[in-house]
Design an enzyme around this catalytic site. Structure first.
Site, mmCIF file in Angstrom:
data_model
loop_
_atom_site.group_PDB
_atom_site.id
_atom_site.type_symbol
_atom_site.label_atom_id
_atom_site.label_comp_id
_atom_site.label_asym_id
_atom_site.label_seq_id
_atom_site.Cartn_x
_atom_site.Cartn_y
_atom_site.Cartn_z
ATOM 1 N N PRO A 2 23.591 1.934 68.646
ATOM 2 C CA PRO A 2 23.617 2.157 70.101
ATOM 3 C C PRO A 2 22.865 1.059 70.837
ATOM 4 O O PRO A 2 21.815 0.609 70.405
ATOM 5 C CB PRO A 2 22.921 3.506 70.273
ATOM 6 C CG PRO A 2 22.225 3.798 69.004
ATOM 7 C CD PRO A 2 22.843 2.966 67.929
ATOM 8 N N GLU A 3 23.448 0.604 71.924
ATOM 9 C CA GLU A 3 22.776 -0.376 72.770
ATOM 10 C C GLU A 3 22.279 0.333 74.034
ATOM 11 O O GLU A 3 22.459 1.532 74.193
ATOM 12 C CB GLU A 3 23.742 -1.520 73.101
ATOM 13 C CG GLU A 3 24.097 -2.339 71.857
ATOM 14 C CD GLU A 3 24.604 -3.736 72.195
ATOM 15 O OE1 GLU A 3 24.373 -4.197 73.331
ATOM 16 O OE2 GLU A 3 25.224 -4.363 71.321
ATOM 17 N N HIS A 100 21.325 16.181 57.296
ATOM 18 C CA HIS A 100 20.759 15.108 58.118
ATOM 19 C C HIS A 100 20.301 15.568 59.504
ATOM 20 O O HIS A 100 20.019 14.747 60.355
ATOM 21 C CB HIS A 100 21.724 13.921 58.284
ATOM 22 C CG HIS A 100 22.329 13.445 57.008
ATOM 23 N ND1 HIS A 100 21.574 13.001 55.945
ATOM 24 C CD2 HIS A 100 23.628 13.364 56.607
ATOM 25 C CE1 HIS A 100 22.386 12.656 54.962
ATOM 26 N NE2 HIS A 100 23.629 12.874 55.319
ATOM 27 N N ARG A 119 21.486 7.696 58.219
ATOM 28 C CA ARG A 119 20.906 6.498 57.606
ATOM 29 C C ARG A 119 19.398 6.402 57.783
ATOM 30 O O ARG A 119 18.755 5.546 57.196
ATOM 31 C CB ARG A 119 21.612 5.252 58.158
ATOM 32 C CG ARG A 119 23.099 5.251 57.769
ATOM 33 C CD ARG A 119 23.831 4.078 58.354
ATOM 34 N NE ARG A 119 23.364 2.812 57.809
ATOM 35 C CZ ARG A 119 23.814 1.622 58.209
ATOM 36 N NH1 ARG A 119 24.722 1.565 59.165
ATOM 37 N NH2 ARG A 119 23.349 0.522 57.679
ATOM 38 N N LYS A 162 14.118 -24.320 75.747
ATOM 39 C CA LYS A 162 14.448 -23.528 74.558
ATOM 40 C C LYS A 162 15.578 -24.170 73.761
ATOM 41 O O LYS A 162 16.652 -24.426 74.287
ATOM 42 C CB LYS A 162 14.842 -22.108 74.970
ATOM 43 C CG LYS A 162 13.890 -21.094 74.393
ATOM 44 C CD LYS A 162 14.373 -19.688 74.588
ATOM 45 C CE LYS A 162 13.738 -18.710 73.643
ATOM 46 N NZ LYS A 162 12.480 -19.061 73.031
#
Ligand code: ZN
Length: 283
Positions: A2-3, A100, A119, A162
């Site tokens: 998920p972002e 889970h 996980r 950078k």
């Protein structure tokens, strides 16, 4: 994984079931996820009211009446399910316990929040609310991309000199917090900037242009999450992931969507992660 938009969607989905509501009971079914749970976690949660549910980067933060904040990270595969939502419109039965299901919050309003994570890359921690920003996971974070501290000059300064590719620079959580692989690919496509270009070599106006683009890409995804939230809540109450269409992400070999461009989307690997882009549109 998920972002930011997915996490924000989860936060919005949890909010009506949790905000202003006391945690009556907490089941903690194992000693750890990615890291050990804090000492006596269940005890420290029981009887506390969730005063505010907020988000910092990809972390959900529940400020409790005890003066502690519960930090929740979904990791790679974490999902939160809301059931028994007392709001009526979305009421649904509590599901059978699943494998889970690591942590379950029983809320005083009858809602049940289940954290399931096959996980186990997720995490939970308890920290004093007043010093939450100093927590090791939060203190390293740069500004929120949708907040006021993320602005054109910030990005121009951060990119100055950078030598790393712009793709990596935007994934650097110290430069901007919560951006992940998907939305960086999408933002660079819209900004017509190649993910390979060195951050320090992009002109200031082009860097500045990325700021509103990043915000827009995230806002659109949060909006898409909002619509999927309505579907989720009508279906099984599961939060955390939604289908969203992307312009470049996951579209290797498919036609570029820019008008007048006849190229196909290319995939390259940068720092071990896939970058999707159009070699013609993005320079
Ligand atoms: Zn193109």
């Amino acid at each position: 994984m998920p972002e930011l938009p997915e996490v924000e969607t989860v936060r919005r989905g949890l909010s009506p079931a949790m905000e202003g509501v006391v945690i009556e009971k907490a089941d903690v079914n194992r000693p750890d996820l990615r890291w050990p749970f804090p000492d006596r976690m269940a005890e420290r949660l029981i009887g506390q009211r969730v005063d505010r549910l907020r988000r910092r980067s990809k972390y959900i933060l529940a400020d409790l009446s005890s003066g502690e904040t519960l930090l929740i990270h979904l990791g790679m595969s974490g999902r939160m399910t809301v059931s028994g939502d007392p709001l009526g419109q979305y009421a649904r039965e509590h599901p059978m316990a699943q494998k889970h299901d690591h942590v379950v919050f029983h809320m005083a309003n009858g809602a049940r929040i289940t954290f399931n994570d096959p996980r186990r890359f997720g995490a939970m921690d308890l920290l004093p609310t007043v010093t939450a920003d100093a927590h090791k996971l939060l203190s390293v974070l740069g500004p929120e991309p949708l907040g006021n501290d993320f602005h054109e000059q910030h990005l121009i300064d951060a990119f100055q000199g950078k030598n790393t590719p712009v793709k990596s620079a935007l994934l650097d959580q110290g430069i901007v917090a919560g951006l992940g692989n998907i939305y960086v690919c999408e933002a660079l496509y819209r900004g017509r900037v190649s993910p390979r270009r060195k951050a320090g070599q992009i002109s200031a106006p082009r860097v500045a242009a990325l700021v509103p683009i990043i915000r827009q890409v995230l806002r659109e995804a949060i909006e898409a999450g909002g619509s999927s939230l309505r579907d989720f809540r009508q279906a099984d109450g599961e939060l955390g992931y939604f289908q969203h269409s992307f312009d470049v992400y996951g579209r290797e070999g498919e036609p570029c969507r820019t008008q007048e461009c006849d190229a196909v989307i290319t995939r390259i690997t940068q720092s071990g992660r896939s970058s999707f882009y159009c070699t013609q549109c993005q320079r």
